[in-house]
Scaffold this motif. Structure first.
Motif, PDB file in Angstrom:
ATOM      1  N   LEU A   1      89.047 -21.782  62.699  1.00 22.30           N
ATOM      2  CA  LEU A   1      89.787 -21.670  61.405  1.00 22.30           C
ATOM      3  C   LEU A   1      88.796 -22.734  60.472  1.00 22.30           C
ATOM      4  N   VAL A   2      88.063 -22.210  59.702  1.00 23.65           N
ATOM      5  CA  VAL A   2      86.959 -22.933  58.825  1.00 23.65           C
ATOM      6  C   VAL A   2      87.637 -23.442  57.584  1.00 23.65           C
ATOM      7  N   THR A   3      87.704 -24.730  57.182  1.00 24.21           N
ATOM      8  CA  THR A   3      88.209 -25.274  56.308  1.00 24.21           C
ATOM      9  C   THR A   3      87.240 -25.871  55.199  1.00 24.21           C
ATOM     10  N   SER A   4      86.003 -25.949  55.803  1.00 26.32           N
ATOM     11  CA  SER A   4      84.821 -26.834  55.082  1.00 26.32           C
ATOM     12  C   SER A   4      83.560 -26.345  55.411  1.00 26.32           C
ATOM     13  N   LEU A   5      82.698 -26.229  54.483  1.00 31.12           N
ATOM     14  CA  LEU A   5      81.212 -25.617  54.933  1.00 31.12           C
ATOM     15  C   LEU A   5      80.309 -26.602  54.393  1.00 31.12           C
ATOM     16  N   ILE A   6      79.363 -26.749  55.288  1.00 30.00           N
ATOM     17  CA  ILE A   6      78.254 -27.989  54.906  1.00 30.00           C
ATOM     18  C   ILE A   6      76.797 -27.183  55.051  1.00 30.00           C
ATOM     19  N   GLY A   7      76.245 -27.401  53.734  1.00 31.86           N
ATOM     20  CA  GLY A   7      74.599 -26.943  53.957  1.00 31.86           C
ATOM     21  C   GLY A   7      74.567 -25.498  53.894  1.00 31.86           C
ATOM     22  N   SER A   8      73.420 -24.796  53.906  1.00 30.92           N
ATOM     23  CA  SER A   8      73.244 -23.489  53.996  1.00 30.92           C
ATOM     24  C   SER A   8      71.976 -22.841  53.997  1.00 30.92           C
TER      25      SER A   8
ATOM     26  N   GLU B   1      91.019 -19.609  52.658  1.00 33.50           N
ATOM     27  CA  GLU B   1      91.195 -19.273  51.315  1.00 33.50           C
ATOM     28  C   GLU B   1      90.222 -20.354  50.429  1.00 33.50           C
ATOM     29  N   ARG B   2      90.494 -21.368  50.799  1.00 33.68           N
ATOM     30  CA  ARG B   2      89.805 -22.391  49.938  1.00 33.68           C
ATOM     31  C   ARG B   2      88.300 -22.313  50.015  1.00 33.68           C
ATOM     32  N   ILE B   3      87.699 -21.738  50.998  1.00 31.13           N
ATOM     33  CA  ILE B   3      86.103 -21.432  50.962  1.00 31.13           C
ATOM     34  C   ILE B   3      85.746 -20.096  51.251  1.00 31.13           C
ATOM     35  N   SER B   4      86.589 -19.223  51.318  1.00 29.05           N
ATOM     36  CA  SER B   4      86.304 -17.656  51.606  1.00 29.05           C
ATOM     37  C   SER B   4      85.672 -17.233  50.603  1.00 29.05           C
ATOM     38  N   SER B   5      85.727 -17.371  49.389  1.00 24.09           N
ATOM     39  CA  SER B   5      85.155 -17.010  48.172  1.00 24.09           C
ATOM     40  C   SER B   5      83.488 -17.096  48.383  1.00 24.09           C
TER      41      SER B   5
ATOM     42  N   ASP C   1      70.576 -12.991  57.140  1.00 27.33           N
ATOM     43  CA  ASP C   1      70.954 -13.753  58.195  1.00 27.33           C
ATOM     44  C   ASP C   1      71.588 -15.135  57.669  1.00 27.33           C
ATOM     45  N   TYR C   2      72.859 -15.675  58.465  1.00 31.13           N
ATOM     46  CA  TYR C   2      73.660 -16.589  57.815  1.00 31.13           C
ATOM     47  C   TYR C   2      73.753 -17.786  58.767  1.00 31.13           C
ATOM     48  N   SER C   3      73.682 -18.941  58.546  1.00 35.28           N
ATOM     49  CA  SER C   3      74.002 -20.283  59.322  1.00 35.28           C
ATOM     50  C   SER C   3      74.295 -21.282  58.542  1.00 35.28           C
ATOM     51  N   ARG C   4      75.499 -21.927  58.772  1.00 36.76           N
ATOM     52  CA  ARG C   4      75.904 -22.813  57.960  1.00 36.76           C
ATOM     53  C   ARG C   4      76.833 -23.890  58.656  1.00 36.76           C
ATOM     54  N   GLY C   5      76.966 -25.319  58.595  1.00 37.40           N
ATOM     55  CA  GLY C   5      77.541 -26.172  59.244  1.00 37.40           C
ATOM     56  C   GLY C   5      78.919 -25.935  58.916  1.00 37.40           C
ATOM     57  N   ALA C   6      79.931 -26.295  59.662  1.00 41.80           N
ATOM     58  CA  ALA C   6      81.176 -25.940  59.612  1.00 41.80           C
ATOM     59  C   ALA C   6      82.006 -26.937  59.927  1.00 41.80           C
ATOM     60  N   ALA C   7      83.423 -27.213  59.466  1.00 44.07           N
ATOM     61  CA  ALA C   7      84.421 -28.098  60.098  1.00 44.07           C
ATOM     62  C   ALA C   7      86.018 -27.293  59.781  1.00 44.07           C
ATOM     63  N   GLY C   8      87.050 -27.635  60.578  1.00 45.02           N
ATOM     64  CA  GLY C   8      88.063 -26.874  60.483  1.00 45.02           C
ATOM     65  C   GLY C   8      88.944 -27.192  61.541  1.00 45.02           C
ATOM     66  N   PHE C   9      89.620 -26.413  62.215  1.00 46.24           N
ATOM     67  CA  PHE C   9      90.619 -26.273  63.314  1.00 46.24           C
ATOM     68  C   PHE C   9      90.404 -25.388  64.479  1.00 46.24           C
TER      69      PHE C   9
END
Length: 448
Positions: A371-378, A240-244, A386-394
């Motif tokens: 589970l993605v809690t942080s997104l980096i770059g875009s 929910e922190r980054i879903s928007s 077409d969608y590609s992003r760096g991600a971090a989470g669990f």
């Protein structure tokens, strides 16, 4: 404050008329902001700013120009108007520009019902410092936190007034109160960082600073010992922190400016399904105590509740006057206006239909995935989606969180991702974008 801004905006219009403008609109903005940063129990930085900005847009036939200034002296406004008119006379003609017709304008609103400004007094610096210190102390108390990168408390008060030669005149004031904290866990190459924060219109609605600091510390510690996941195709749950951000890509694609330029991946999708049939995306600019609420837009049109997506189907574009005319449509009263540029389309408060399941239910159902809690770059292609992003989470294994993940990339196509969304029921109702955690059942993960 408001009366002074109204007087200034009317004075700008009069100056534009004397300078030879056929029509004009003006905006006056006056604001105060205060920010306090602490570090290691001591005041690190204190900033206060006060200022006024004036913007003037003039029309000479079907030509326009926009100028801005931070000086409200009569002679400065006169010079400002003369230069704007001279610029307009040299500008190219544009058949789509122009003010709203008088019968399009907002004429009656109850600004008090919007609760845009906290009537309580501005907090003193000592109060803000105490909040920042409380957040920092709580973060430092979390076992595993090695340092607190920043702890900040801030306040702002802004007044806005818009007036135009078509007869519109209206203004309002806004306040904002916020506390943020960023914590670091671990040492050396194994350090991880995370944050938490809260921003509200009313001070009384703000979360406790200690709660914010503890949450930031807990989140940082949870990210320790992160590793890359195995490359493959997996379900991805956007927290929910980054879903928007996912819905933000949809909102960008339905922006009338992008559609009119032909650079939107949704340009051919009007009246078609863009979300699952059970989901709607509703814009409501009249929600009280929410940062994006407003009674009228930047062109003086009355804002209104509307369904951007209804039962999965895209119902319309987000439009100001210019882009509505280009597309042969009617403005949706979504013009956003600053002092230094003409209006452009923007979205106000948006809420997405929530699901019946909790985030924990979706984690259990997804089995194995991320589970993605942080997104980096875009890297988003606005023409294709077409969608590609760096991600971090669990990493999720058998429905349970197993280890922290970083340095991976998630990829897909927004059209496929959005039409297959599964929402949780955990959206925070006070935000201007009320979007729950969102599960996308199949994405490409690039790890090791």
């Amino acid at each position: 404050m408001s009366q002074n801004l109204e007087t200034l905006s009317q004075a700008l219009l009069e100056a534009a008329t004397r300078a030879g403008a056929d029509a004009a609109d003006a905006i006056a903005v006056q604001g105060t902001s205060l920010s306090i940063d602490v570090r290691e129990g001591q005041l690190e930085q204190a900033e206060r700013s006060e200022g006024m900005d004036l913007g003037l847009r003039v029309f000479v036939g079907q030509r326009q120009a926009n100028v801005s200034v931070s000086d409200s002296r009569p002679e400065t406004m006169a010079t400002m108007a003369e230069r704007a008119v001279a610029m307009a006379r040299e500008a190219p003609e544009d058949n789509y520009i122009g003010l709203a017709a008088p019968d399009q304008l907002a004429t009656d609103w109850d600004i008090a019902a919007f609760e845009l400004a906290d009537p309580s007094a501005e907090p003193d610096p000592a109060t803000l410092q105490a909040d920042a210190l409380a957040a920092e102390t709580a973060a430092q108390a979390v076992n595993g936190v090695s340092q607190v990168q920043s702890a900040t408390a801030g306040y702002s008060h802004t007044g806005v007034h818009i007036a135009a030669s078509n007869g519109f005149s209206g203004g309002y004031e806004r306040t904002s109160r916020a506390t943020y904290c960023t914590a670091i866990a671990g040492t050396g190459d194994s350090m991880e960082r995370d944050y938490d924060g809260d921003g509200r219109v009313f001070q009384s609605d703000l979360r406790a600073p200690a709660d914010i600091g503890k949450s930031a510390g807990d989140r940082a510690v949870e990210r320790l010992n992160a590793r890359q996941p195995t490359t493959g195709s997996y379900p991805v749950l956007f927290d929910e922190r980054i879903s928007s951000s996912l819905i933000g890509h949809l909102l960008a694609a339905v922006n009338g400016s992008s559609v009119a330029r032909g650079s939107s991946w949704l340009r051919e999708k009007l009246g078609e399904q863009v979300l699952p049939a059970a989901l709607s995306l509703v814009e409501n600019p009249h929600r009280p105590r929410v940062s994006a609420s407003r009674p009228f837009d930047g062109e003086g049109l009355a804002t209104q509740k509307r369904n951007i997506v209804e039962n999965g189907v895209l119902t319309g574009w987000t439009l100001d006057l210019v882009n509505a005319r280009k597309l042969g449509m009617t403005s949706t009263a979504n013009a956003s206006r600053g002092v230094s540029s003409p209006p452009s389309p923007s979205t106000w408060n948006v809420s997405m239909t929530q699901g019946e399941k909790s985030r924990e239910d979706l984690l259990r159902d997804m089995g194995t995935g991320l589970l993605v809690t942080s997104l980096i770059g875009s890297t988003i292609n606005p023409n294709t989606g077409d969608y590609s992003r760096g991600a971090a989470g669990f990493w999720v294994e058998n429905g349970e969180l197993t280890y922290a993940v970083n340095e991976c990339t998630i990829a897909g196509n927004l059209n496929d991702m959005l039409t297959g969304l599964i929402p949780a029921n955990d959206a925070r109702a006070h935000l201007s974008r009320v979007v729950p955690s969102l599960l996308v059942e199949g994405m490409t993960l690039a790890g090791n």
